[in-house]
Design an enzyme around this catalytic site. Structure first.
Site, mmCIF file in Angstrom:
data_model
loop_
_atom_site.group_PDB
_atom_site.id
_atom_site.type_symbol
_atom_site.label_atom_id
_atom_site.label_comp_id
_atom_site.label_asym_id
_atom_site.label_seq_id
_atom_site.Cartn_x
_atom_site.Cartn_y
_atom_site.Cartn_z
ATOM 1 N N ARG A 194 56.050 -11.680 31.734
ATOM 2 C CA ARG A 194 56.962 -10.896 30.880
ATOM 3 C C ARG A 194 58.257 -10.566 31.620
ATOM 4 O O ARG A 194 59.355 -10.720 31.070
ATOM 5 C CB ARG A 194 56.290 -9.581 30.455
ATOM 6 C CG ARG A 194 55.259 -9.782 29.386
ATOM 7 C CD ARG A 194 54.423 -8.542 29.198
ATOM 8 N NE ARG A 194 53.528 -8.339 30.333
ATOM 9 C CZ ARG A 194 52.431 -7.603 30.311
ATOM 10 N NH1 ARG A 194 52.099 -6.976 29.211
ATOM 11 N NH2 ARG A 194 51.661 -7.477 31.367
ATOM 12 N N ASN B 52 31.071 -7.559 37.000
ATOM 13 C CA ASN B 52 31.979 -8.455 37.710
ATOM 14 C C ASN B 52 32.316 -7.754 39.025
ATOM 15 O O ASN B 52 33.147 -6.847 39.053
ATOM 16 C CB ASN B 52 33.230 -8.694 36.860
ATOM 17 C CG ASN B 52 34.187 -9.662 37.509
ATOM 18 O OD1 ASN B 52 33.981 -10.091 38.647
ATOM 19 N ND2 ASN B 52 35.244 -10.010 36.805
ATOM 20 N N GLY C 60 48.438 -17.037 27.303
ATOM 21 C CA GLY C 60 48.018 -17.903 26.193
ATOM 22 C C GLY C 60 47.856 -17.148 24.890
ATOM 23 O O GLY C 60 48.192 -17.651 23.814
ATOM 24 N N GLU C 61 47.363 -15.902 24.982
ATOM 25 C CA GLU C 61 47.100 -15.133 23.766
ATOM 26 C C GLU C 61 48.349 -14.454 23.222
ATOM 27 O O GLU C 61 48.432 -14.162 22.031
ATOM 28 C CB GLU C 61 46.032 -14.056 24.046
ATOM 29 C CG GLU C 61 44.649 -14.642 24.289
ATOM 30 C CD GLU C 61 43.657 -13.640 24.875
ATOM 31 O OE1 GLU C 61 43.787 -12.439 24.601
ATOM 32 O OE2 GLU C 61 42.746 -14.074 25.607
ATOM 33 N N ASN C 62 49.293 -14.165 24.134
ATOM 34 C CA ASN C 62 50.409 -13.294 23.731
ATOM 35 C C ASN C 62 51.802 -13.910 23.778
ATOM 36 O O ASN C 62 52.705 -13.402 23.134
ATOM 37 C CB ASN C 62 50.442 -12.063 24.649
ATOM 38 C CG ASN C 62 49.213 -11.204 24.482
ATOM 39 O OD1 ASN C 62 48.986 -10.646 23.415
ATOM 40 N ND2 ASN C 62 48.404 -11.126 25.514
ATOM 41 N N LYS D 192 33.675 -4.161 38.138
ATOM 42 C CA LYS D 192 33.990 -3.943 36.724
ATOM 43 C C LYS D 192 32.683 -4.027 35.947
ATOM 44 O O LYS D 192 31.831 -4.867 36.269
ATOM 45 C CB LYS D 192 34.929 -5.038 36.209
ATOM 46 C CG LYS D 192 36.336 -4.884 36.680
ATOM 47 C CD LYS D 192 37.231 -5.891 35.970
ATOM 48 C CE LYS D 192 38.456 -6.168 36.799
ATOM 49 N NZ LYS D 192 38.976 -7.496 36.690
ATOM 50 N N ARG E 150 28.781 -11.948 36.719
ATOM 51 C CA ARG E 150 29.713 -13.071 36.873
ATOM 52 C C ARG E 150 29.653 -13.521 38.334
ATOM 53 O O ARG E 150 29.763 -12.698 39.247
ATOM 54 C CB ARG E 150 31.127 -12.611 36.550
ATOM 55 C CG ARG E 150 32.141 -13.661 36.905
ATOM 56 C CD ARG E 150 33.550 -13.149 36.794
ATOM 57 N NE ARG E 150 34.462 -14.203 37.177
ATOM 58 C CZ ARG E 150 35.506 -14.049 37.970
ATOM 59 N NH1 ARG E 150 35.793 -12.871 38.479
ATOM 60 N NH2 ARG E 150 36.280 -15.063 38.266
ATOM 61 N N ARG F 5 50.235 -18.231 42.575
ATOM 62 C CA ARG F 5 49.673 -19.432 43.225
ATOM 63 C C ARG F 5 50.537 -20.656 42.932
ATOM 64 O O ARG F 5 51.068 -20.787 41.819
ATOM 65 C CB ARG F 5 48.244 -19.682 42.725
ATOM 66 C CG ARG F 5 47.265 -18.685 43.277
ATOM 67 C CD ARG F 5 45.883 -18.862 42.682
ATOM 68 N NE ARG F 5 45.494 -17.658 41.962
ATOM 69 C CZ ARG F 5 44.426 -17.554 41.171
ATOM 70 N NH1 ARG F 5 43.648 -18.593 40.975
ATOM 71 N NH2 ARG F 5 44.143 -16.423 40.563
ATOM 72 N N GLU G 7 34.756 -13.387 28.254
ATOM 73 C CA GLU G 7 33.787 -13.891 29.231
ATOM 74 C C GLU G 7 32.572 -12.978 29.333
ATOM 75 O O GLU G 7 31.444 -13.441 29.472
ATOM 76 C CB GLU G 7 34.472 -14.019 30.603
ATOM 77 C CG GLU G 7 35.482 -15.155 30.624
ATOM 78 C CD GLU G 7 36.575 -14.959 31.653
ATOM 79 O OE1 GLU G 7 37.500 -14.150 31.375
ATOM 80 O OE2 GLU G 7 36.537 -15.584 32.710
ATOM 81 N N GLY H 186 46.044 -16.030 36.787
ATOM 82 C CA GLY H 186 45.496 -17.334 37.207
ATOM 83 C C GLY H 186 45.436 -18.219 35.974
ATOM 84 O O GLY H 186 45.211 -17.716 34.874
ATOM 85 N N HIS I 182 37.225 -20.425 35.934
ATOM 86 C CA HIS I 182 37.395 -19.933 34.554
ATOM 87 C C HIS I 182 36.441 -20.624 33.579
ATOM 88 O O HIS I 182 36.692 -20.657 32.375
ATOM 89 C CB HIS I 182 38.825 -20.192 34.019
ATOM 90 C CG HIS I 182 39.905 -19.436 34.695
ATOM 91 N ND1 HIS I 182 41.142 -19.979 34.914
ATOM 92 C CD2 HIS I 182 39.947 -18.185 35.198
ATOM 93 C CE1 HIS I 182 41.914 -19.093 35.526
ATOM 94 N NE2 HIS I 182 41.207 -17.987 35.717
ATOM 95 N N LEU J 280 45.596 -19.312 30.218
ATOM 96 C CA LEU J 280 46.855 -19.001 30.898
ATOM 97 C C LEU J 280 46.970 -17.496 31.111
ATOM 98 O O LEU J 280 47.211 -16.738 30.162
ATOM 99 C CB LEU J 280 48.042 -19.501 30.058
ATOM 100 C CG LEU J 280 47.956 -20.953 29.559
ATOM 101 C CD1 LEU J 280 49.169 -21.293 28.698
ATOM 102 C CD2 LEU J 280 47.843 -21.925 30.728
ATOM 103 N N GLY J 281 46.735 -17.072 32.323
ATOM 104 C CA GLY J 281 46.875 -15.650 32.657
ATOM 105 C C GLY J 281 47.615 -15.559 33.965
ATOM 106 O O GLY J 281 48.498 -16.383 34.230
HETATM 107 P P1 AMP Z 1 45.592 -12.108 32.568
HETATM 108 O O1 AMP Z 1 45.443 -12.570 33.978
HETATM 109 O O2 AMP Z 1 44.791 -12.925 31.584
HETATM 110 O O3 AMP Z 1 45.373 -10.632 32.394
HETATM 111 O O4 AMP Z 1 47.131 -12.372 32.157
HETATM 112 C C1 AMP Z 1 48.218 -11.822 32.847
HETATM 113 C C2 AMP Z 1 49.501 -12.498 32.364
HETATM 114 O O5 AMP Z 1 49.556 -12.394 30.939
HETATM 115 C C3 AMP Z 1 50.758 -11.877 32.919
HETATM 116 O O6 AMP Z 1 51.673 -12.899 33.289
HETATM 117 C C4 AMP Z 1 51.333 -11.108 31.751
HETATM 118 O O7 AMP Z 1 52.721 -11.131 31.735
HETATM 119 C C5 AMP Z 1 50.814 -11.887 30.546
HETATM 120 N N1 AMP Z 1 50.633 -10.965 29.408
HETATM 121 C C6 AMP Z 1 49.676 -10.043 29.270
HETATM 122 N N2 AMP Z 1 49.849 -9.343 28.106
HETATM 123 C C7 AMP Z 1 50.960 -9.830 27.525
HETATM 124 C C8 AMP Z 1 51.678 -9.536 26.322
HETATM 125 N N3 AMP Z 1 51.301 -8.580 25.483
HETATM 126 N N4 AMP Z 1 52.774 -10.277 26.061
HETATM 127 C C9 AMP Z 1 53.177 -11.253 26.883
HETATM 128 N N5 AMP Z 1 52.541 -11.561 28.041
HETATM 129 C C10 AMP Z 1 51.451 -10.885 28.361
#
Ligand code: AMP
Length: 397
Positions: free
Chosen positions: A284, A7, A332-334, A14, A91, A240, A383, A211, A181, A208-209
């Site tokens: 967070r 990437n 989304g995951e956390n 990366k 990528r 954004r 990915e 981005g 994505h 949901l990250g």
């Molecule tokens: P990403 O771009 O997929 O790495 O996601 C980043 C976003 O995910 C940020 O807003 C972080 O606050 C959130 N995030 C990442 N890890 C955690 C976690 N363990 N608990 C809650 N939010 C998280």
């Protein structure tokens, strides 16, 4: 067979080395500050071993040489020789109208990727640089494959990807919705189909990250997605703005004499959770500040999740219903509180969250109750693995 997944950005690279025999991650790392040789460095991880080194990297060629050195020598050594790397998967952010699937990279593909830089000026030129550097360092005989972030969205119908502006802009500049994505949306929707043993599903995938994007995936094909010509469209993200009344842009530019470049920076880097909360782009920090009484931080969290809920509702309409919703990406995951907010808002669609399961972080798990009409899953995205799988499939042909 071992595949190197790349990437590449303009100043960073990366990498992951994946053994396709069992799909095992052997090593991964990051070369940073390429082009600034006095500050460039590599961080390499192989299992529990971490190696960090300052190495001058005037170009991507030296970065790949550093990657090879990290993979083949010292504490982080995982292979004896680069000849063990059978293929390289890249990528690529923008494949335009040209690529609906991954392809073997040849001169024509390279030229296309460079030409598509008009739509992805920060990314595509860097990808092409990295591909040329790979040819130099690994040799012309090591096959390279391009996996496009936009490819999965190429199945969208015209009515979903066209913007309501004069048609000539589509003809002249290819202005339309391309999405982003795509590799992640394809990975999680494919994984869900595998888990449920059924591909004929109406799925809403929420990446949901920092981005963020949401896709409507019907019978395995993307029918709509929230990101547009660029990854700015959709809903509020870390920094954004997401979609807004286009007049807001011209109004601010006229009032403040803001240049297009400044406006671009405001919308991409100073908006979203950061712009509203004034606290952080990290969800967070924003949630913690909101819970501690910061009104703007609370508003930022609510705005983002309200907008996501609206997208979920609209994509259910786009597909004539919804069978499953998948959450992925860092939030989304956390982030159970974000998932709970969205679930509360869209419960009328026919799903019920299991609160105990929803509290689990970062794992592949169904978080709806057993009797929920619509299934809700958390599926960590991967990915790089999908790029490696595509690379393997193409070079095995
Ligand atoms: P990403 O771009 O997929 O790495 O996601 C980043 C976003 O995910 C940020 O807003 C972080 O606050 C959130 N995030 C990442 N890890 C955690 C976690 N363990 N608990 C809650 N939010 C998280």
């Amino acid at each position: 067979m071992k595949i190197l997944v790349i990437n590449a950005g303009s100043s960073s690279l990366k990498y992951q080395l994946i053994d396709m025999n069992g799909e095992v991650l052997i090593a991964k790392g990051l070369c940073d500050r390429i082009g600034v040789p006095e500050n460039s460095n590599i961080e390499h991880k192989a299992g529990d071993v971490k190696v960090a080194k300052d190495i001058p990297m005037p170009t991507h060629v030296e970065a790949f040489e550093a990657v090879i050195e990290a993979l083949t020598t010292g504490e982080g050594k995982v292979i004896d020789d680069i000849s063990e790397i059978s293929a390289i998967g890249h990528r690529v952010v923008q494949g335009g109208n040209l690529y609906g699937e991954s392809v073997l990279i040849d001169d024509k593909v390279l030229a296309d990727i460079e030409q598509l830089a008009e739509l992805a000026p920060l990314h595509n030129p860097a990808h092409a640089l990295a591909m040329r550097a790979c040819r130099k360092v690994f040799g012309e005989n090591v096959p390279q494959v391009a996996t496009f972030d936009t490819a999965f969205h190429q199945t969208m119908p015209e009515k979903a990807y066209m913007y309501g502006i004069p048609y000539e802009y589509y003809e002249k500049y290819a202005i339309r919705r391309y999405g982003a994505h795509g590799t992640s949306h394809r990975f999680v929707s494919g994984r869900l189909a595998e888990l449920l043993g059924n591909k004929d599903l109406r799925v809403i995938t929420c990446h949901l990250g920092n981005g963020c994007s949401i896709s409507a995936v019907k019978n395995g094909e993307c029918v709509d997605t929230s990101m547009g010509l660029t990854p700015l469209d959709g809903f509020m993200m870390g920094t954004r703005s997401g979609g807004l009344d286009p007049s807001v842009v011209t109004y601010i530019m006229e009032k403040d004499g803001t240049s297009p470049a400044e406006m671009n920076s405001i919308l991409n880097k100073k908006s979203g959770l950061l712009g509203i909360s004034g606290v952080s782009n990290d969800s967070r920090d924003v949630i913690a500040a909101g819970e501690a009484g910061n009104k703007r931080a609370k508003l930022a969290f609510e705005m983002q999740n309200y907008q996501i809920g609206k997208f979920v509702g609209s994509y259910a309409a786009a597909m004539g219903g919804v069978d499953a919703i998948v959450f992925t990406g860092g939030i989304g995951e956390n982030e159970s509180r974000a998932r709970k907010y969205i679930a509360n808002m869209t419960e009328f669609l026919g799903f019920t969250l299991d609160d105990e399961k929803n509290a689990i972080r970062g794992k592949e798990i169904e978080i709806s109750t057993p009797d929920s009409k619509v299934k809700v899953w958390v599926i960590p995205t991967n990915e790089e693995l999908l790029i490696a799988r595509d690379t393997l499939a193409i070079v095995s042909k």
